[in-house]
Design a protein around this motif. Structure first.
Motif, PDB file in Angstrom:
ATOM      1  N   PRO A  81       0.836  -1.201   0.000  1.00 51.94           N
ATOM      2  CA  PRO A  81       0.000   0.000   0.000  1.00 51.94           C
ATOM      3  C   PRO A  81       0.868   1.247   0.000  1.00 51.94           C
ATOM      4  N   ASN A  82       0.263   2.401  -0.234  1.00 52.69           N
ATOM      5  CA  ASN A  82       1.035   3.654  -0.232  1.00 52.69           C
ATOM      6  C   ASN A  82       1.623   3.928   1.155  1.00 52.69           C
ATOM      7  N   SER A  83       2.653   4.747   1.167  1.00 52.02           N
ATOM      8  CA  SER A  83       3.432   4.962   2.391  1.00 52.02           C
ATOM      9  C   SER A  83       2.620   5.283   3.642  1.00 52.02           C
ATOM     10  N   PRO A  84       1.634   6.204   3.587  1.00 53.04           N
ATOM     11  CA  PRO A  84       0.934   6.501   4.840  1.00 53.04           C
ATOM     12  C   PRO A  84       0.314   5.261   5.489  1.00 53.04           C
ATOM     13  N   ARG A 170       7.853  12.920   9.214  1.00 53.56           N
ATOM     14  CA  ARG A 170       8.723  11.836   8.767  1.00 53.56           C
ATOM     15  C   ARG A 170       8.798  11.811   7.256  1.00 53.56           C
ATOM     16  N   ARG A 171       7.730  12.322   6.628  1.00 50.44           N
ATOM     17  CA  ARG A 171       7.715  12.289   5.177  1.00 50.44           C
ATOM     18  C   ARG A 171       7.218  13.630   4.689  1.00 50.44           C
ATOM     19  N   ARG A 172       7.693  14.025   3.541  1.00 45.24           N
ATOM     20  CA  ARG A 172       7.315  15.319   2.998  1.00 45.24           C
ATOM     21  C   ARG A 172       5.895  15.254   2.479  1.00 45.24           C
ATOM     22  N   GLY A 173       5.039  16.127   2.975  1.00 45.79           N
ATOM     23  CA  GLY A 173       3.732  16.262   2.365  1.00 45.79           C
ATOM     24  C   GLY A 173       3.953  17.028   1.076  1.00 45.79           C
ATOM     25  N   ALA A 174       3.475  16.491  -0.008  1.00 44.37           N
ATOM     26  CA  ALA A 174       3.684  17.150  -1.290  1.00 44.37           C
ATOM     27  C   ALA A 174       2.382  17.808  -1.734  1.00 44.37           C
ATOM     28  N   ASN A 175       2.478  18.811  -2.585  1.00 44.97           N
ATOM     29  CA  ASN A 175       1.309  19.553  -3.057  1.00 44.97           C
ATOM     30  C   ASN A 175       1.248  19.613  -4.573  1.00 44.97           C
ATOM     31  N   THR A 278      -5.846  17.253  -9.271  1.00 45.34           N
ATOM     32  CA  THR A 278      -5.369  15.905  -8.978  1.00 45.34           C
ATOM     33  C   THR A 278      -4.525  15.963  -7.714  1.00 45.34           C
ATOM     34  N   ASN A 279      -4.100  14.799  -7.267  1.00 41.85           N
ATOM     35  CA  ASN A 279      -3.149  14.722  -6.162  1.00 41.85           C
ATOM     36  C   ASN A 279      -1.759  15.152  -6.680  1.00 41.85           C
ATOM     37  N   PRO A 280      -0.751  15.221  -5.802  1.00 43.04           N
ATOM     38  CA  PRO A 280       0.536  15.810  -6.200  1.00 43.04           C
ATOM     39  C   PRO A 280       1.222  15.202  -7.422  1.00 43.04           C
ATOM     40  N   CYS A 281       1.165  13.908  -7.551  1.00 39.38           N
ATOM     41  CA  CYS A 281       1.902  13.338  -8.703  1.00 39.38           C
ATOM     42  C   CYS A 281       1.005  13.068  -9.895  1.00 39.38           C
ATOM     43  N   THR A 293      -6.818   5.953  -1.805  1.00 38.63           N
ATOM     44  CA  THR A 293      -6.048   4.969  -1.069  1.00 38.63           C
ATOM     45  C   THR A 293      -5.372   4.091  -2.098  1.00 38.63           C
ATOM     46  N   LEU A 294      -4.053   4.202  -2.168  1.00 36.47           N
ATOM     47  CA  LEU A 294      -3.325   3.551  -3.258  1.00 36.47           C
ATOM     48  C   LEU A 294      -2.613   2.286  -2.794  1.00 36.47           C
ATOM     49  N   GLY A 295      -2.412   1.386  -3.736  1.00 33.24           N
ATOM     50  CA  GLY A 295      -1.634   0.185  -3.458  1.00 33.24           C
ATOM     51  C   GLY A 295      -1.172  -0.388  -4.786  1.00 33.24           C
ATOM     52  N   PRO A 424       3.286   6.687  -8.657  1.00 31.82           N
ATOM     53  CA  PRO A 424       4.724   6.673  -8.970  1.00 31.82           C
ATOM     54  C   PRO A 424       5.483   5.601  -8.194  1.00 31.82           C
ATOM     55  N   THR A 425       4.964   5.190  -7.053  1.00 36.61           N
ATOM     56  CA  THR A 425       5.611   4.203  -6.177  1.00 36.61           C
ATOM     57  C   THR A 425       7.059   4.547  -5.843  1.00 36.61           C
ATOM     58  N   GLY A 426       7.283   5.842  -5.630  1.00 33.57           N
ATOM     59  CA  GLY A 426       8.650   6.322  -5.358  1.00 33.57           C
ATOM     60  C   GLY A 426       9.329   5.573  -4.224  1.00 33.57           C
ATOM     61  N   THR A 427       8.637   5.437  -3.106  1.00 37.58           N
ATOM     62  CA  THR A 427       9.261   4.761  -1.967  1.00 37.58           C
ATOM     63  C   THR A 427       8.908   3.285  -1.912  1.00 37.58           C
ATOM     64  N   ILE A 428       7.648   2.947  -2.214  1.00 39.20           N
ATOM     65  CA  ILE A 428       7.299   1.527  -2.050  1.00 39.20           C
ATOM     66  C   ILE A 428       8.019   0.642  -3.078  1.00 39.20           C
ATOM     67  N   SER A 429       8.389   1.201  -4.241  1.00 41.30           N
ATOM     68  CA  SER A 429       9.162   0.366  -5.177  1.00 41.30           C
ATOM     69  C   SER A 429      10.582   0.147  -4.645  1.00 41.30           C
TER      70      SER A 429
HETATM   71  N1  UDP Z   1       3.269  11.753  -1.815  1.00 42.27           N
HETATM   72  C1  UDP Z   1       3.525  12.732  -0.869  1.00 42.27           C
HETATM   73  N2  UDP Z   1       4.828  12.999  -0.514  1.00 42.27           N
HETATM   74  C2  UDP Z   1       5.884  12.349  -1.059  1.00 42.27           C
HETATM   75  C3  UDP Z   1       5.633  11.367  -2.033  1.00 42.27           C
HETATM   76  C4  UDP Z   1       4.311  11.089  -2.387  1.00 42.27           C
HETATM   77  O1  UDP Z   1       2.622  13.360  -0.367  1.00 42.27           O
HETATM   78  O2  UDP Z   1       7.054  12.628  -0.689  1.00 42.27           O
HETATM   79  C5  UDP Z   1       1.856  11.428  -2.205  1.00 42.27           C
HETATM   80  C6  UDP Z   1       1.437  12.074  -3.489  1.00 42.27           C
HETATM   81  O3  UDP Z   1       0.071  12.370  -3.430  1.00 42.27           O
HETATM   82  C7  UDP Z   1       1.676  11.009  -4.517  1.00 42.27           C
HETATM   83  C8  UDP Z   1       1.260   9.772  -3.728  1.00 42.27           C
HETATM   84  O4  UDP Z   1       1.709  10.050  -2.399  1.00 42.27           O
HETATM   85  O5  UDP Z   1       0.904  11.247  -5.642  1.00 42.27           O
HETATM   86  C9  UDP Z   1       1.852   8.493  -4.205  1.00 42.27           C
HETATM   87  O6  UDP Z   1       3.254   8.646  -4.395  1.00 42.27           O
HETATM   88  P1  UDP Z   1       4.224   7.396  -4.377  1.00 42.27           P
HETATM   89  O7  UDP Z   1       3.550   6.273  -5.081  1.00 42.27           O
HETATM   90  O8  UDP Z   1       5.556   7.822  -4.876  1.00 42.27           O
HETATM   91  O9  UDP Z   1       4.300   7.090  -2.814  1.00 42.27           O
HETATM   92  P2  UDP Z   1       4.875   5.837  -1.992  1.00 42.27           P
HETATM   93  O10 UDP Z   1       3.680   5.113  -1.474  1.00 42.27           O
HETATM   94  O11 UDP Z   1       5.766   5.030  -2.874  1.00 42.27           O
HETATM   95  O12 UDP Z   1       5.658   6.468  -0.874  1.00 42.27           O
END
Ligand code: UDP
Length: 575
Positions: A81-84, A170-175, A278-281, A293-295, A424-429
């Protein structure tokens, strides 16, 4: 215990050094003295148990079995699932959704209400997107007898607040800030990030309409209209504005484009109004107050001989949809309007990661018709399985409340108004140890700057395949580490050189084709960066924007290499 006597985190899942560092510094729970309270595997169990709790409300006692099934796929990193969700499930911070879209009306009350909500969401690590298009233009009158400062000044305000919160989080809230192309302050918006380091917490997208893009193509004029009064403020050649957008994107990578008409043609619940942000990315267009809620399913984990084990993949997709629907039930939102909106449409976003690794393993070069065809077919099946899973849940638990008002109403009831989305799965990948989302390999060898440190990466699959071909040598590894790519490696067979093609070697047209192929089978949108080499010119940028629109993608983000100093990934020398 979660730590070795020496102090470092115990790796019970076989993770990479960078994944371990990110998890231990940002994700794993700590006790009051700051010591780690869990291992990565225990984190997965915590998440599985917390999310499976939802099952008991539908069938008492069911949570136990589901907690085990969830934990198995999370530990295997077949689905994450997404980082949060990873950070906050089972803790007092109940925000589990990755992203939200919040409304900004043309009043100080609305601007500061939403700023407050934004702060609470960023504290929990979620991202936020906004349309600033309703705000009256700079220089117009305010009710207090003053002069309005315009959307860009309020984007700056939001950015400042986000930076302060980011320091404690702990993690950057992105806009994400979207401004409609008809807004009189659009040119100021285009330049808002042209100074190095400006608005670091924001991505910018111009909300463009088909009428504007047709006008630009045909050389007609374009009207800028004050949203507060509906009055025409100025007319200018559409082509000139389009050129300015491209010029800024070429210089700084910002803004991107959001194709508003394409997005709204696919709006699952038109009754909630026109989608504006849309959301940030960019992967999830949402109505005001909605969240996603992403996964993501890790495709590389399903490789099996010359293809994928699609029987197992279908099972994990089905379980993933159920997991995300459960997350909706156990999420706690800091403001009631967010909880109501999430309940009304139950939007989730199941996506994929590891596409590049999968294609390389299958010997399909990313920039080839065969690869695009393969990914397109696969995504069509994933989408079908995901929709079927949502229908099963609807039969079990009832459809989402706004189902009768949605475009799904002509088909069997759905549990979720939106099921698929490509994050983008920046962190979960990183945690999963695979390539991000649907992106090609960034490079075969590169340095990742994260947590204030540099981590070297060398694509393990390439090493493995070269060995299998008997082509491996320390000299070869040194050669690849110096160049970042394998395309000129005389020591490797042609087939490997082609299938390990990297982002900057891929013509932008192939990036767009892949994005469009995936978009066709995705309910929400697709996060994708169209990488351009540093040498690409402005005309190329204009062409890329036009092609993206014609290809039917919902939005586009471009990045020309070396245009930002804070670039996270960097190739060794020449790639
Ligand atoms: N996001 C965020 N801060 C970050 C990276 C991501 O708020 O530093 C949010 C943003 O809405 C983005 C979504 O999380 O569109 C999913 O990003 P990503 O898949 O890279 O997140 P991961 O779950 O891999 O951390």
């Amino acid at each position: 215990t979660a730590v070795r006597p020496g102090g470092d985190v115990i790796d019970d899942l076989g993770l990479s050094p960078v994944a371990l560092a990110v998890l231990s510094e940002r994700y794993l729970l700590r006790d009051d003295s700051g010591s780690l309270r869990e291992t990565p595997g225990q984190m997965m169990d915590r998440v599985a148990v917390a999310v499976a709790h939802a099952e008991d409300d539908y069938r008492p006692g069911a949570s136990h079995g589901y907690a085990e099934r969830f934990a198995t796929v999370l530990r295997a990193r077949e689905f994450l699932p997404n980082s949060p969700t990873l950070m906050n499930a089972g803790t007092s911070l109940g925000v589990l959704s990755g992203c939200y879209v919040l409304p900004i009306e043309d009043s100080l009350e609305s601007i500061f209400d939403t700023l407050r909500t934004t702060a609470l969401l960023h504290r929990a690590g979620a991202g936020t997107g906004f349309s600033f298009s309703r705000l009256r233009r700079r220089g117009s009158a305010t009710s207090g007898g003053g002069v309005a400062s315009g959307p860009v000044s309020f984007i700056e305000l939001y950015d400042a607040a986000s930076q302060v919160i980011r320091l404690g989080g702990r993690r950057r809230g992105a806009n994400m800030a979207v401004l409609d192309v008809h807004h009189p302050d659009i040119e100021e918006f285009l330049r808002a990030k042209s100074d190095t380091g400006a608005l670091p917490t924001f991505n910018l997208s111009v909300g463009v309409t088909d009428d504007f893009l047709h006008a630009a193509a045909q050389g007609r004029s374009h009207r800028l209209i004050d949203p507060a009064t509906g009055r025409l403020v100025r007319e200018l050649p559409a082509r000139e504005l389009f050129a300015q957008i491209a010029e800024n994107a070429w210089r700084t990578g910002e803004p991107g484009l959001l194709f508003l008409d394409t997005v709204n043609r696919a709006n699952p619940v038109p009754e909630l109004g026109r989608l504006q942000a849309t959301n940030p990315c960019g992967e999830v267009p949402l109505s005001a107050f909605e969240s996603c809620t992403l996964g993501s399913v890790n495709l590389a984990r399903f490789l099996d001989g010359d293809g994928l084990d699609e029987v197992r993949l279908a099972e994990v997709v089905r379980l993933g949809v159920r997991f995300l629907d459960d997350v909706l039930d156990v999420s706690v939102h800091p403001v009631p309007a967010l909880a109501e909106a999430a309940r009304a449409t139950r939007k989730i976003g199941l996506g994929v990661m590891g596409v590049a690794e999968m294609l390389a393993a299958l010997g399909l070069p990313y920039d080839s018709p065969a690869a695009v065809r393969y990914v397109s077919g696969l995504m069509a099946r994933i989408s079908r399985w995901a929709h079927a899973a949502s229908r099963e849940l609807a039969a079990e638990r009832g459809p989402f409340p706004l189902y009768p008002h949605s475009r799904w109403v002509t088909s069997a009831p759905m549990r979720n108004a939106q099921v698929t989305s490509i994050a983008p799965t920046g962190t979960i990948s990183l945690i999963a140890g695979t390539s991000a989302g649907i992106e090609p390999f960034y490079a075969i060898a590169y340095t990742r700057h994260v947590l204030g440190r540099d981590f070297d990466h060398f694509e393990p699959l390439l090493r493995e395949r070269a060995r299998a071909h008997g082509a491996w040598s320390p000299t070869l590894e040194a050669e690849i580490s110096a160049s970042g790519t394998v395309s000129d490696c005389a020591g490797l067979p042609e087939s490997l050189r082609r299938s390990f093609v990297t982002a900057h070697e891929i013509d932008p047209r192939w990036h767009i084709r892949m994005q469009a192929a995936v978009q066709r089978h995705t309910d929400a949108a697709v996060a994708k960066t169209i990488n351009l080499p540093a040498t690409a010119d402005v005309a190329t940028m204009r062409e890329v924007f036009r092609q993206a629109w014609q290809a039917g993608v919902k939005g586009i983000t471009v990045y020309r290499d070396d245009t930002r100093p804070e670039q996270v990934l960097r190739c060794p020398e020449s790639c």
